[in-house]
Design a protein around this motif. Structure first.
Motif, PDB file in Angstrom:
ATOM      1  N   SER A 142       0.833  -1.214   0.000  1.00  0.00           N
ATOM      2  CA  SER A 142       0.000   0.000   0.000  1.00  0.00           C
ATOM      3  C   SER A 142       0.862   1.257   0.000  1.00  0.00           C
ATOM      4  O   SER A 142       0.500   2.259  -0.641  1.00  0.00           O
ATOM      5  N   MET A 143       2.001   1.223   0.673  1.00  0.00           N
ATOM      6  CA  MET A 143       2.887   2.379   0.663  1.00  0.00           C
ATOM      7  C   MET A 143       3.467   2.611  -0.735  1.00  0.00           C
ATOM      8  O   MET A 143       3.631   3.755  -1.173  1.00  0.00           O
ATOM      9  N   THR A 144       3.769   1.518  -1.428  1.00  0.00           N
ATOM     10  CA  THR A 144       4.286   1.630  -2.792  1.00  0.00           C
ATOM     11  C   THR A 144       3.214   2.211  -3.721  1.00  0.00           C
ATOM     12  O   THR A 144       3.478   3.140  -4.501  1.00  0.00           O
ATOM     13  N   ILE A 145       1.999   1.689  -3.643  1.00  0.00           N
ATOM     14  CA  ILE A 145       0.910   2.172  -4.500  1.00  0.00           C
ATOM     15  C   ILE A 145       0.646   3.659  -4.239  1.00  0.00           C
ATOM     16  O   ILE A 145       0.468   4.450  -5.167  1.00  0.00           O
ATOM     17  N   GLU A 146       0.651   4.037  -2.970  1.00  0.00           N
ATOM     18  CA  GLU A 146       0.400   5.436  -2.616  1.00  0.00           C
ATOM     19  C   GLU A 146       1.489   6.347  -3.166  1.00  0.00           C
ATOM     20  O   GLU A 146       1.214   7.434  -3.695  1.00  0.00           O
ATOM     21  N   ALA A 147       2.745   5.870  -3.099  1.00  0.00           N
ATOM     22  CA  ALA A 147       3.864   6.685  -3.564  1.00  0.00           C
ATOM     23  C   ALA A 147       3.839   6.891  -5.074  1.00  0.00           C
ATOM     24  O   ALA A 147       4.354   7.887  -5.579  1.00  0.00           O
ATOM     25  N   LEU A 148       3.218   5.951  -5.794  1.00  0.00           N
ATOM     26  CA  LEU A 148       3.259   6.004  -7.259  1.00  0.00           C
ATOM     27  C   LEU A 148       1.975   6.540  -7.885  1.00  0.00           C
ATOM     28  O   LEU A 148       1.849   6.558  -9.113  1.00  0.00           O
ATOM     29  N   ALA A 150       0.875   9.417  -8.380  1.00  0.00           N
ATOM     30  CA  ALA A 150       0.993  10.615  -9.215  1.00  0.00           C
ATOM     31  C   ALA A 150       1.690  10.365 -10.538  1.00  0.00           C
ATOM     32  O   ALA A 150       1.753  11.272 -11.383  1.00  0.00           O
ATOM     33  N   ILE A 151       2.214   9.157 -10.759  1.00  0.00           N
ATOM     34  CA  ILE A 151       2.941   8.882 -12.003  1.00  0.00           C
ATOM     35  C   ILE A 151       1.944   8.479 -13.087  1.00  0.00           C
ATOM     36  O   ILE A 151       1.286   7.438 -12.999  1.00  0.00           O
ATOM     37  N   GLU A 152       1.816   9.291 -14.090  1.00  0.00           N
ATOM     38  CA  GLU A 152       0.841   9.068 -15.154  1.00  0.00           C
ATOM     39  C   GLU A 152       1.223   7.855 -15.998  1.00  0.00           C
ATOM     40  O   GLU A 152       2.395   7.650 -16.329  1.00  0.00           O
ATOM     41  N   GLY A 153       0.209   7.041 -16.331  1.00  0.00           N
ATOM     42  CA  GLY A 153       0.433   5.891 -17.195  1.00  0.00           C
ATOM     43  C   GLY A 153       0.773   4.611 -16.460  1.00  0.00           C
ATOM     44  O   GLY A 153       0.965   3.568 -17.088  1.00  0.00           O
ATOM     45  N   VAL A 154       0.841   4.644 -15.140  1.00  0.00           N
ATOM     46  CA  VAL A 154       1.138   3.455 -14.339  1.00  0.00           C
ATOM     47  C   VAL A 154      -0.133   2.975 -13.669  1.00  0.00           C
ATOM     48  O   VAL A 154      -0.758   3.707 -12.883  1.00  0.00           O
ATOM     49  N   THR A 155      -0.546   1.751 -13.979  1.00  0.00           N
ATOM     50  CA  THR A 155      -1.753   1.193 -13.387  1.00  0.00           C
ATOM     51  C   THR A 155      -1.490   0.777 -11.943  1.00  0.00           C
ATOM     52  O   THR A 155      -0.338   0.679 -11.507  1.00  0.00           O
ATOM     53  N   LYS A 156      -2.582   0.518 -11.223  1.00  0.00           N
ATOM     54  CA  LYS A 156      -2.444   0.083  -9.836  1.00  0.00           C
ATOM     55  C   LYS A 156      -1.675  -1.234  -9.763  1.00  0.00           C
ATOM     56  O   LYS A 156      -0.839  -1.437  -8.875  1.00  0.00           O
ATOM     57  N   ARG A 157      -1.956  -2.126 -10.698  1.00  0.00           N
ATOM     58  CA  ARG A 157      -1.260  -3.418 -10.710  1.00  0.00           C
ATOM     59  C   ARG A 157       0.237  -3.225 -10.973  1.00  0.00           C
ATOM     60  O   ARG A 157       1.080  -3.863 -10.349  1.00  0.00           O
ATOM     61  N   GLU A 158       0.564  -2.338 -11.901  1.00  0.00           N
ATOM     62  CA  GLU A 158       1.970  -2.073 -12.188  1.00  0.00           C
ATOM     63  C   GLU A 158       2.657  -1.414 -10.996  1.00  0.00           C
ATOM     64  O   GLU A 158       3.821  -1.706 -10.700  1.00  0.00           O
ATOM     65  N   ALA A 159       1.936  -0.543 -10.306  1.00  0.00           N
ATOM     66  CA  ALA A 159       2.493   0.083  -9.107  1.00  0.00           C
ATOM     67  C   ALA A 159       2.755  -0.962  -8.026  1.00  0.00           C
ATOM     68  O   ALA A 159       3.800  -0.952  -7.365  1.00  0.00           O
ATOM     69  N   GLU A 160       1.807  -1.877  -7.865  1.00  0.00           N
ATOM     70  CA  GLU A 160       1.969  -2.933  -6.862  1.00  0.00           C
ATOM     71  C   GLU A 160       3.206  -3.793  -7.139  1.00  0.00           C
ATOM     72  O   GLU A 160       3.914  -4.199  -6.213  1.00  0.00           O
ATOM     73  N   ARG A 161       3.483  -4.026  -8.401  1.00  0.00           N
ATOM     74  CA  ARG A 161       4.632  -4.872  -8.758  1.00  0.00           C
ATOM     75  C   ARG A 161       5.966  -4.235  -8.412  1.00  0.00           C
ATOM     76  O   ARG A 161       6.990  -4.904  -8.389  1.00  0.00           O
ATOM     77  N   ALA A 162       5.959  -2.929  -8.135  1.00  0.00           N
ATOM     78  CA  ALA A 162       7.201  -2.235  -7.775  1.00  0.00           C
ATOM     79  C   ALA A 162       7.526  -2.357  -6.289  1.00  0.00           C
ATOM     80  O   ALA A 162       8.519  -1.785  -5.827  1.00  0.00           O
ATOM     81  N   LYS A 163       6.730  -3.127  -5.545  1.00  0.00           N
ATOM     82  CA  LYS A 163       6.961  -3.235  -4.097  1.00  0.00           C
ATOM     83  C   LYS A 163       8.315  -3.867  -3.780  1.00  0.00           C
ATOM     84  O   LYS A 163       8.892  -3.605  -2.714  1.00  0.00           O
ATOM     85  N   ASN A 164       8.829  -4.704  -4.703  1.00  0.00           N
ATOM     86  CA  ASN A 164      10.151  -5.279  -4.442  1.00  0.00           C
ATOM     87  C   ASN A 164      11.229  -4.206  -4.436  1.00  0.00           C
ATOM     88  O   ASN A 164      12.235  -4.310  -3.732  1.00  0.00           O
ATOM     89  N   ALA A 199       8.512   4.738 -12.030  1.00  0.00           N
ATOM     90  CA  ALA A 199       7.780   4.126 -10.915  1.00  0.00           C
ATOM     91  C   ALA A 199       8.706   3.285 -10.050  1.00  0.00           C
ATOM     92  O   ALA A 199       8.666   3.355  -8.809  1.00  0.00           O
ATOM     93  N   ASN A 200       9.545   2.491 -10.669  1.00  0.00           N
ATOM     94  CA  ASN A 200      10.466   1.642  -9.910  1.00  0.00           C
ATOM     95  C   ASN A 200      11.506   2.471  -9.166  1.00  0.00           C
ATOM     96  O   ASN A 200      11.866   2.155  -8.022  1.00  0.00           O
ATOM     97  N   VAL A 201      12.002   3.506  -9.819  1.00  0.00           N
ATOM     98  CA  VAL A 201      12.978   4.383  -9.159  1.00  0.00           C
ATOM     99  C   VAL A 201      12.337   5.059  -7.944  1.00  0.00           C
ATOM    100  O   VAL A 201      12.942   5.134  -6.859  1.00  0.00           O
ATOM    101  N   LYS A 202      11.106   5.551  -8.117  1.00  0.00           N
ATOM    102  CA  LYS A 202      10.446   6.217  -7.000  1.00  0.00           C
ATOM    103  C   LYS A 202      10.148   5.238  -5.864  1.00  0.00           C
ATOM    104  O   LYS A 202      10.291   5.588  -4.681  1.00  0.00           O
ATOM    105  N   ALA A 203       9.740   4.025  -6.195  1.00  0.00           N
ATOM    106  CA  ALA A 203       9.499   3.017  -5.162  1.00  0.00           C
ATOM    107  C   ALA A 203      10.788   2.726  -4.389  1.00  0.00           C
ATOM    108  O   ALA A 203      10.784   2.605  -3.152  1.00  0.00           O
ATOM    109  N   PHE A 204      11.891   2.618  -5.127  1.00  0.00           N
ATOM    110  CA  PHE A 204      13.198   2.365  -4.505  1.00  0.00           C
ATOM    111  C   PHE A 204      13.571   3.520  -3.562  1.00  0.00           C
ATOM    112  O   PHE A 204      13.953   3.304  -2.405  1.00  0.00           O
ATOM    113  N   ASN A 205      13.435   4.741  -4.046  1.00  0.00           N
ATOM    114  CA  ASN A 205      13.780   5.909  -3.224  1.00  0.00           C
ATOM    115  C   ASN A 205      12.846   6.056  -2.030  1.00  0.00           C
ATOM    116  O   ASN A 205      13.270   6.479  -0.939  1.00  0.00           O
TER     117      ASN A 205
END
Length: 608
Positions: A142-148, A150-164, A199-205
């Protein structure tokens, strides 16, 4: 700034669904750790299914990394830190986490459905069953999805996959890993979809920042660089090192490299790696089956190339008739067996070293063949060169044994000075006058290597028995007996170095190992010595023929212990060959030995 605590070593295990990106996460953490100069050893552990049912126990994928400020030999017996992305990962891995260990959980994944699927009657995050561990319950998803958001073009599922990447960022902060390399990697990997890269960079940061600001993590840790020998290093896996060793052997011999292979776990990445190096004269052929792959490689050897074929145990079975033909034709051929748990399909992503007797004897008739085994991921480079040296010098097929543990594991590898590598130059037959296809070199018993199409050097090939010297088809009984003896004598006469022993003064016990057990065995030996025990260690690279002095070495100790990830195959060979009363320590669980297991086996034998 939070306080920093110094540690000499850390073992981290990432675990989650096979789709959670644990191998990528562990690989990136390893790369950044290598940049810092720590000694490292890794153990990727993943399911055989391409995509097992989400949340299922068989679908758990793991990556264990051991890094230290000193020389280490294994990925670690047990993790100090366990990062679990779902209940199934917790269920299958918690048994390995010592009490007091750090446990990081993605609480968003601990839903009723996932808990039931993993076999939990209640939520372990809430029921007190994890009280013995330093628990950090973090809503990663949920923290990853919330952080992402604002990134246009990234679906909720794609945001969730960035949790790693959130988890990777958190662990990078906790252990002071660099961030620049991972950010550059992500932007390169997802260059065709900039929004996914961002999205992945922002999740990492975000994960990194969470560690810095969260009250749950009061301390961060530092592991200083290890004092490695001077030189240029790179991180390398066993299959990468083996591939580079084959390319090096090709250049050292002046021959083009031809690989005939059929994709099979865990050998496939050798084919994938060698396919990248066409500029070095490498030709790769992805065959329709194992038999065709071996036949093509043998044909390439007949044509004057360095012929190589790769597989795992089930594929080696299918190649056996062609390998017998290579023995009959007395042509150089390197056969790579990256061993895995069997029989049949077995557990294809798990390590084992149970193919030794098969590669020694798994062909019809009297068909001896040299066998070389690598001991560490980096050693796969040198073992490949040694296998090629023997094949080319003695005109014989050679087995090169690795295993899934070495193939996928990584360590720092010191890039060698090219001048230090052996000369493998080959002389082809060129003179028609006096040419006989089965005349032999007096020293090596190798027959001439004549490239087809060379005028005047035409000769017969095929699987029927050859007449001595002339190579004509022969059914003569005495000739068959002679040729059988000559083929055996050639293999028995191969020059291999004397066996070196890591001896300790006063030791009456010798531990004899081979293949991928080197690290755990040497680590176990060190532990016993650290407590005052007396023990020696010898590790075999050449399994056929054995080193000339091996019998004398074995007989010079009162006791010999042979640890193997099989039911006692080397043990059978040394007992039969040298009549020593050796004992085995054997386990076939699809997992590498832990150093503590070897330590215990050594101490039990010393006490007896």
């Amino acid at each position: 700034m939070k306080p920093v605590e110094q540690l000499d070593s850390v073992v981290i295990r990432f675990a989650g669904d096979s789709g959670d990106g644990m191998q990528l996460t562990g690989g990136r953490f390893t790369s950044e750790t290598a940049v810092l100069g720590n000694d490292i050893s890794t153990f990727p552990d993943y399911p055989a299914e391409i995509r097992a049912p989400a949340g299922s126990l068989p679908g758990v994928s793991g990556f264990q990394l051991h890094f230290a400020d000193h020389d280490i030999l294994t990925p670690g017996d047990k993790p100090d830190v366990l990062v679990c992305m779902n209940p199934a990962a917790l269920k299958t891995n918690l048994v390995d986490l010592p009490k007091g260990g750090t446990l990081i959980l993605d609480t968003d994944a601990f839903t009723e459905k996932n808990l039931t699927r993993a076999g939990f009657a209640a939520n372990p995050v809430d029921d007190g069953s994890l009280a013995d561990y330093q628990l950090h319950a973090v809503p990663l998803t949920s923290m990853t999805i919330e952080a992402l958001k604002a990134i246009e073009g990234v679906t909720k599922r794609e945001a969730e996959r960035a949790k790693n990447m959130f988890a990777l960022g958190l662990m990078s902060w906790l252990y002071g890993r660099p961030t620049e390399g991972t950010i550059e990697f992500l932007r390169t990997k997802f260059a065709k979809r900039p929004e996914i890269a961002e999205a992945n960079v922002k999740a990492f940061n975000t994960g990194y920042a969470f560690g810095e600001t969260s009250e749950g993590f009061a301390v961060r840790y530092e592991v200083k660089p290890a004092p490695l020998q001077p030189g240029v290093y790179r991180q390398i896996t066993g299959n990468q090192a083996l591939s580079y060793g084959l390319v090096a052997a090709s250049k050292l011999s002046g021959l083009d490299l031809f690989l005939g292979a059929y994709p099979i776990t865990p050998a496939s990445s050798i084919l994938e790696e060698l396919a990248k190096h066409k500029r070095f004269g490498v030709r790769t052929f992805k065959a329709e089956d194992e038999i065709a792959a071996a036949g093509a490689a043998l044909g390439a050897a007949f044509g004057g190339s360095l012929g190589v074929t790769t597989s795992a145990g089930p594929g080696i079975v299918l190649k056996s008739e062609t390998i017998g033909l290579a023995i009959q034709l007395e042509l150089p051929l390197v056969i790579v067996d990256v061993q895995r748990a069997g029989p049949s399909t077995g557990m294809p992503t798990k390590p084992e070293q149970a193919d030794l007797l098969m590669v020694m004897f798994g062909r019809n008739s009297e068909s001896p063949i040299p066998v070389v085994a690598a001991g560490t991921p980096g050693d796969c480079f040198y073992a490949a060169i040694e296998a090629a040296r023997i094949a080319l010098k003695y005109r014989t097929p050679v087995f090169l044994l690795s295993d899934a543990y070495l193939a996928n594991g990584a360590e720092p590898w010191k890039i060698p000075d090219v001048e230090s590598l052996p000369d493998l130059h080959v002389e082809f037959a060129t003179e028609p006058e006096g040419f006989q296809p089965y005349a032999r070199d007096h020293e090596t018993l190798a027959r001439p290597w004549a490239i087809p199409g060379t005028p005047g050097l035409e000769h017969r090939i095929g699987g029927l028995e050859k007449a001595d010297v002339t190579g004509n088809i022969s059914y003569d009984p005495e000739n068959h007996h002679l040729m059988t003896q000559l083929r055996a004598a050639k293999v028995a006469g191969i020059d291999v170095p004397d066996q070196v022993v890591d001896h300790q003064e006063g030791a009456d016990l010798l531990v004899l190992s081979w293949g991928g057990t080197f690290g755990p065995v040497q680590a176990g030996v060190r532990r016993v010595r650290g407590k005052g025990g007396k023990v020696a260690h010898a590790h075999l690279r050449h399994l056929n023929p054995f080193p000339r002095n091996l019998g004398d070495v074995l007989r010079s100790y009162d006791s010999v212990l042979v640890p193997e990830m099989n039911m006692g195959q080397l043990l059978k060979l040394v007992r039969a060959e040298f009549l020593v009363d050796a004992v085995g320590y054997n386990r076939v669980t699809g997992k590498p030995f832990a150093a503590s297991e070897i330590e215990g086996a050594i101490e039990a034998l010393i006490r007896s």
